[in-house]
Write a protein that holds these residues in place. Structure first.
Motif, PDB file in Angstrom:
ATOM      1  N   LEU A  85       0.860  -1.180   0.000  1.00 54.70           N
ATOM      2  CA  LEU A  85       0.000   0.000   0.000  1.00 54.70           C
ATOM      3  C   LEU A  85       0.900   1.234   0.000  1.00 54.70           C
ATOM      4  O   LEU A  85       1.648   1.466   0.950  1.00 54.70           O
ATOM      5  CB  LEU A  85      -0.927   0.012   1.219  1.00 54.70           C
ATOM      6  CG  LEU A  85      -2.082   1.018   1.161  1.00 54.70           C
ATOM      7  CD1 LEU A  85      -3.219   0.588   2.084  1.00 54.70           C
ATOM      8  CD2 LEU A  85      -1.662   2.435   1.523  1.00 54.70           C
ATOM      9  N   LEU A  86       0.817   2.015  -1.074  1.00 54.76           N
ATOM     10  CA  LEU A  86       1.589   3.243  -1.216  1.00 54.76           C
ATOM     11  C   LEU A  86       0.641   4.414  -0.984  1.00 54.76           C
ATOM     12  O   LEU A  86      -0.238   4.686  -1.798  1.00 54.76           O
ATOM     13  CB  LEU A  86       2.210   3.311  -2.612  1.00 54.76           C
ATOM     14  CG  LEU A  86       2.989   4.571  -2.981  1.00 54.76           C
ATOM     15  CD1 LEU A  86       4.074   4.871  -1.965  1.00 54.76           C
ATOM     16  CD2 LEU A  86       3.571   4.433  -4.382  1.00 54.76           C
ATOM     17  N   ASN A  87       0.815   5.085   0.147  1.00 54.64           N
ATOM     18  CA  ASN A  87      -0.111   6.122   0.580  1.00 54.64           C
ATOM     19  C   ASN A  87       0.425   7.500   0.197  1.00 54.64           C
ATOM     20  O   ASN A  87       1.351   8.009   0.822  1.00 54.64           O
ATOM     21  CB  ASN A  87      -0.320   6.029   2.091  1.00 54.64           C
ATOM     22  CG  ASN A  87      -1.258   7.100   2.614  1.00 54.64           C
ATOM     23  OD1 ASN A  87      -1.979   7.738   1.853  1.00 54.64           O
ATOM     24  ND2 ASN A  87      -1.253   7.300   3.918  1.00 54.64           N
ATOM     25  N   LEU A  88      -0.172   8.111  -0.835  1.00 56.17           N
ATOM     26  CA  LEU A  88       0.210   9.446  -1.295  1.00 56.17           C
ATOM     27  C   LEU A  88      -0.977  10.391  -1.210  1.00 56.17           C
ATOM     28  O   LEU A  88      -1.110  11.319  -2.001  1.00 56.17           O
ATOM     29  CB  LEU A  88       0.738   9.369  -2.732  1.00 56.17           C
ATOM     30  CG  LEU A  88       1.928   8.424  -2.947  1.00 56.17           C
ATOM     31  CD1 LEU A  88       2.290   8.349  -4.426  1.00 56.17           C
ATOM     32  CD2 LEU A  88       3.129   8.858  -2.115  1.00 56.17           C
ATOM     33  N   SER A  89      -1.816  10.179  -0.215  1.00 56.69           N
ATOM     34  CA  SER A  89      -3.069  10.926  -0.083  1.00 56.69           C
ATOM     35  C   SER A  89      -2.943  12.015   0.972  1.00 56.69           C
ATOM     36  O   SER A  89      -1.959  12.098   1.702  1.00 56.69           O
ATOM     37  CB  SER A  89      -4.201   9.973   0.310  1.00 56.69           C
ATOM     38  OG  SER A  89      -3.965   9.444   1.610  1.00 56.69           O
ATOM     39  N   VAL A  90      -3.974  12.842   1.058  1.00 58.47           N
ATOM     40  CA  VAL A  90      -4.154  13.759   2.177  1.00 58.47           C
ATOM     41  C   VAL A  90      -5.475  13.410   2.849  1.00 58.47           C
ATOM     42  O   VAL A  90      -6.369  12.816   2.244  1.00 58.47           O
ATOM     43  CB  VAL A  90      -4.164  15.240   1.718  1.00 58.47           C
ATOM     44  CG1 VAL A  90      -2.816  15.629   1.138  1.00 58.47           C
ATOM     45  CG2 VAL A  90      -5.276  15.500   0.694  1.00 58.47           C
ATOM     46  N   ASP A  91      -5.573  13.753   4.132  1.00 55.59           N
ATOM     47  CA  ASP A  91      -6.800  13.552   4.902  1.00 55.59           C
ATOM     48  C   ASP A  91      -7.195  12.085   5.063  1.00 55.59           C
ATOM     49  O   ASP A  91      -8.367  11.758   5.252  1.00 55.59           O
ATOM     50  CB  ASP A  91      -7.974  14.334   4.285  1.00 55.59           C
ATOM     51  CG  ASP A  91      -7.864  15.825   4.512  1.00 55.59           C
ATOM     52  OD1 ASP A  91      -7.123  16.233   5.430  1.00 55.59           O
ATOM     53  OD2 ASP A  91      -8.502  16.596   3.765  1.00 55.59           O
ATOM     54  N   ALA A 106       0.926  -6.679   4.676  1.00 59.02           N
ATOM     55  CA  ALA A 106       1.296  -5.909   3.490  1.00 59.02           C
ATOM     56  C   ALA A 106       2.337  -4.849   3.820  1.00 59.02           C
ATOM     57  O   ALA A 106       2.394  -4.324   4.940  1.00 59.02           O
ATOM     58  CB  ALA A 106       0.056  -5.250   2.890  1.00 59.02           C
ATOM     59  N   LEU A 107       3.150  -4.518   2.844  1.00 56.37           N
ATOM     60  CA  LEU A 107       4.125  -3.445   2.971  1.00 56.37           C
ATOM     61  C   LEU A 107       3.427  -2.092   2.864  1.00 56.37           C
ATOM     62  O   LEU A 107       2.331  -1.978   2.309  1.00 56.37           O
ATOM     63  CB  LEU A 107       5.195  -3.561   1.874  1.00 56.37           C
ATOM     64  CG  LEU A 107       5.943  -4.890   1.793  1.00 56.37           C
ATOM     65  CD1 LEU A 107       6.845  -4.912   0.564  1.00 56.37           C
ATOM     66  CD2 LEU A 107       6.749  -5.124   3.044  1.00 56.37           C
ATOM     67  N   TYR A 108       4.120  -1.050   3.368  1.00 57.72           N
ATOM     68  CA  TYR A 108       3.490   0.275   3.426  1.00 57.72           C
ATOM     69  C   TYR A 108       4.554   1.355   3.305  1.00 57.72           C
ATOM     70  O   TYR A 108       5.681   1.210   3.806  1.00 57.72           O
ATOM     71  CB  TYR A 108       2.753   0.452   4.757  1.00 57.72           C
ATOM     72  CG  TYR A 108       2.197   1.842   4.988  1.00 57.72           C
ATOM     73  CD1 TYR A 108       0.920   2.174   4.548  1.00 57.72           C
ATOM     74  CD2 TYR A 108       2.945   2.826   5.629  1.00 57.72           C
ATOM     75  CE1 TYR A 108       0.397   3.450   4.755  1.00 57.72           C
ATOM     76  CE2 TYR A 108       2.435   4.091   5.840  1.00 57.72           C
ATOM     77  CZ  TYR A 108       1.166   4.402   5.396  1.00 57.72           C
ATOM     78  OH  TYR A 108       0.670   5.663   5.591  1.00 57.72           O
ATOM     79  N   LEU A 109       4.203   2.468   2.656  1.00 60.05           N
ATOM     80  CA  LEU A 109       5.038   3.673   2.635  1.00 60.05           C
ATOM     81  C   LEU A 109       4.156   4.890   2.476  1.00 60.05           C
ATOM     82  O   LEU A 109       3.175   4.872   1.721  1.00 60.05           O
ATOM     83  CB  LEU A 109       6.064   3.611   1.495  1.00 60.05           C
ATOM     84  CG  LEU A 109       7.051   4.798   1.420  1.00 60.05           C
ATOM     85  CD1 LEU A 109       8.468   4.317   1.082  1.00 60.05           C
ATOM     86  CD2 LEU A 109       6.598   5.840   0.385  1.00 60.05           C
ATOM     87  N   ASP A 110       4.507   5.979   3.194  1.00 64.44           N
ATOM     88  CA  ASP A 110       3.875   7.274   2.970  1.00 64.44           C
ATOM     89  C   ASP A 110       4.945   8.353   2.920  1.00 64.44           C
ATOM     90  O   ASP A 110       6.124   8.094   3.180  1.00 64.44           O
ATOM     91  CB  ASP A 110       2.797   7.582   4.024  1.00 64.44           C
ATOM     92  CG  ASP A 110       3.335   7.659   5.446  1.00 64.44           C
ATOM     93  OD1 ASP A 110       4.457   8.166   5.655  1.00 64.44           O
ATOM     94  OD2 ASP A 110       2.635   7.212   6.384  1.00 64.44           O
ATOM     95  N   THR A 111       4.544   9.570   2.581  1.00 63.05           N
ATOM     96  CA  THR A 111       5.488  10.694   2.514  1.00 63.05           C
ATOM     97  C   THR A 111       5.345  11.641   3.699  1.00 63.05           C
ATOM     98  O   THR A 111       6.188  12.518   3.878  1.00 63.05           O
ATOM     99  CB  THR A 111       5.302  11.488   1.216  1.00 63.05           C
ATOM    100  OG1 THR A 111       3.951  11.965   1.134  1.00 63.05           O
ATOM    101  CG2 THR A 111       5.604  10.618  -0.001  1.00 63.05           C
ATOM    102  N   ILE A 154       7.555   5.264   7.173  1.00 62.19           N
ATOM    103  CA  ILE A 154       6.774   6.491   7.325  1.00 62.19           C
ATOM    104  C   ILE A 154       7.626   7.693   6.929  1.00 62.19           C
ATOM    105  O   ILE A 154       8.826   7.720   7.133  1.00 62.19           O
ATOM    106  CB  ILE A 154       6.244   6.646   8.767  1.00 62.19           C
ATOM    107  CG1 ILE A 154       7.375   6.581   9.792  1.00 62.19           C
ATOM    108  CG2 ILE A 154       5.200   5.573   9.072  1.00 62.19           C
ATOM    109  CD1 ILE A 154       6.939   6.842  11.228  1.00 62.19           C
ATOM    110  N   THR A 155       6.990   8.668   6.310  1.00 58.40           N
ATOM    111  CA  THR A 155       7.565   9.977   5.959  1.00 58.40           C
ATOM    112  C   THR A 155       8.753   9.861   5.015  1.00 58.40           C
ATOM    113  O   THR A 155       9.811  10.428   5.250  1.00 58.40           O
ATOM    114  CB  THR A 155       7.964  10.793   7.217  1.00 58.40           C
ATOM    115  OG1 THR A 155       9.075  10.175   7.875  1.00 58.40           O
ATOM    116  CG2 THR A 155       6.803  10.912   8.184  1.00 58.40           C
TER     117      THR A 155
END
Length: 472
Positions: A85-91, A106-111, A154-155
């Motif tokens: 799950l690649l999280n590039l969303s807001v809110d 599952a793997l995960y990354l956000d900015t 994260i980040t």
């Protein structure tokens, strides 16, 4: 690495949550460097932006905004063991998605660490709890629960993200140039001791964006070179900075947090209303905004030296951001409307006619005063290197790509911050997209040319303390 090299093969599915400017710029890089069939990629987003481009590539495109009430139900058929799950969303709450991915394997990354909507501007919530410091503490609190689970980074964009790796390489560069014969640090403690030994007192994330659009900013419009909602959200949070052990003068409107690791403080004002002095090689001296960012806290924490419970060394760390000139005008208008976002928003990409983004880390206090190390990427270079990106975007999307690949190569590490990844591997993946990574020394300090027009109360005995960074 060439621009068509497949770096890693991935057998799972990828779900991209959010498909704004960063998502649209990241997708071509994933398809270029990750060996995965487009049919195993799904985009889950809140609006129609980018649908035609995604579907032309054979990628499933779903418009369904995620909320606190529906996210688990919507994601359940899309994410399973071994997926990403690649999280590039807001809110959309990052912590909710991290926990979901942990349960699903599952793997995960956000900015960045995003909360559910409203937290940044809800004045019923104390400012300390609206801070990135609080969001980071909440994320780190999940570590015990997620230990040895699937990797969740994260980040990890350009900043926060890439800049943490640039700091490590910059420390090694300064050490070598000063004649230090030391082995490369292998632990957090050794990196902190190196920074202490070099005398690093202050680290700026120093960024100057000079990209210019052919379409002038209109009244009632917010223009930026990346997510408007993301910039405004963090600009309305309290100004935050990692607080150094050398600091002798606490800001008049500064506050300490009553919980957590204690690496940072915040000011009783929005970051987008707080200006600081900084420096980059091409721009020279400039005034930037002290926008809160996760790296201001994580780098300061990572480079802390303790004796027992006592902090004996920590650098002051903060972001000093001069966005493109249209965004500066947009911020002034936003502030004049008491932080109510303009009705119209525009992200400049195809309409940019010139300029670059100069993004790096400025290390100060060592024997050669100041050292900047980072990327200076022009719009022309960005367009040659990758589609759907401007200079700012490509610095972010290449770092997202690097974090995704690192997680795929290291899939069982639990929750990680950028500072804990292999900095050389990340820089190796990003470097072809950064327009050249350069270093430059300078005699500039935040006291340069102060008190020329009018007398100022400056602490000349210690040029690194915080009040000299303030422009107000």
């Amino acid at each position: 690495m060439s621009n068509d090299t497949k770096i890693v093969a991935f057998q799972g599915r990828i779900v991209m949550v959010g498909f704004g400017s960063i998502g649209q710029g990241t997708l071509p890089l994933i398809l270029r460097h990750v060996d995965i069939a487009p049919s195993r990629i799904t985009i889950l987003t809140a609006d129609e932006s980018g649908r035609a481009e995604a579907e032309a590539l054979g990628i499933r495109f779903i418009v369904h905004p995620l909320t606190r009430e529906n996210y688990a139900e919507i994601l359940d058929p899309l994410i399973g063991e071994g997926d990403f799950l690649l999280n590039l969303s807001v809110d959309v709450s990052s912590l909710a998605l991290v926990e979901f991915c942990h349960r699903r394997g599952a793997l995960y990354l956000d900015t960045c660490i995003e909360p559910w909507p409203g937290r940044y501007t809800d004045t019923s919530i104390p400012p300390s709890l609206r801070s990135n410091y609080a969001l980071r503490e909440e994320a780190l609190a999940l570590r015990a629960k997620c230990q040895n689970g699937p990797t969740a980074i994260i980040t990890h964009g350009a900043n926060p993200g890439l800049v943490s790796h640039l700091v490590k390489q910059a420390l090694l560069n300064v050490a070598a140039d000063l004649g230090f014969d030391i082995p490369k640090p292998r632990s957090r403690e050794e990196w902190a001791q190196l920074a202490q030994r070099l005398g690093i007192r202050v680290i700026h994330i120093a960024e100057r964006d000079t990209q210019v659009s052919s379409v002038p900013k209109r009244v009632g419009e917010f223009v930026n070179t990346w997510s408007v909602e993301g910039f405004v959200g963090e600009g309305c949070q309290p100004a935050e900075l990692g607080w150094g052990s050398h600091e002798r003068h606490f800001p008049e409107d500064g506050f300490r947090h009553e919980f957590g690791g204690g690496a940072a403080i915040y000011l009783g004002r929005p970051g987008a209303s707080t200006r600081v002095r900084s420096w980059t090689p091409l721009e020279g001296p400039y005034h930037g905004f002290l926008i809160t960012h996760g790296e201001s806290i994580s780098i300061a924490s990572y480079l802390t030296v303790r004796e027992g419970e006592n902090v004996i060394y920590r650098p002051t760390v903060h972001y000093a951001y001069h966005p493109c000139d249209a965004a500066v005008l947009s911020v002034h208008e936003l502030a004049g409307k008491n932080w109510h976002l303009q009705d119209n928003m525009r992200i400049a990409v195809d309409d940019i006619v010139s300029g670059r983004d100069e993004l790096g880390v400025l290390l100060m206090g060592h024997a050669r005063k100041s050292y900047w190390y980072g990327s200076r990427l022009s719009i022309e270079e960005a367009r040659r290197l990758a589609p759907n990106n401007n200079a700012t975007g490509l610095q972010v999307t290449s770092a997202v790509l690097a974090g995704v690949i690192w997680a795929m190569e290291n899939p069982r590490c639990g929750i990680l911050e950028p500072d804990e990844l292999d900095f050389e591997r990340v820089i190796e993946i990003c470097a072809p997209y950064l327009g050249g990574i350069v270093g430059a020394y300078s005699d500039w300090t935040p006291l340069a040319d102060r008190g020329v027009l009018f007398p100022e109360d400056l602490d000349r005995d210690d040029p690194w303390q915080f009040k000299n960074f303030r422009v107000a």
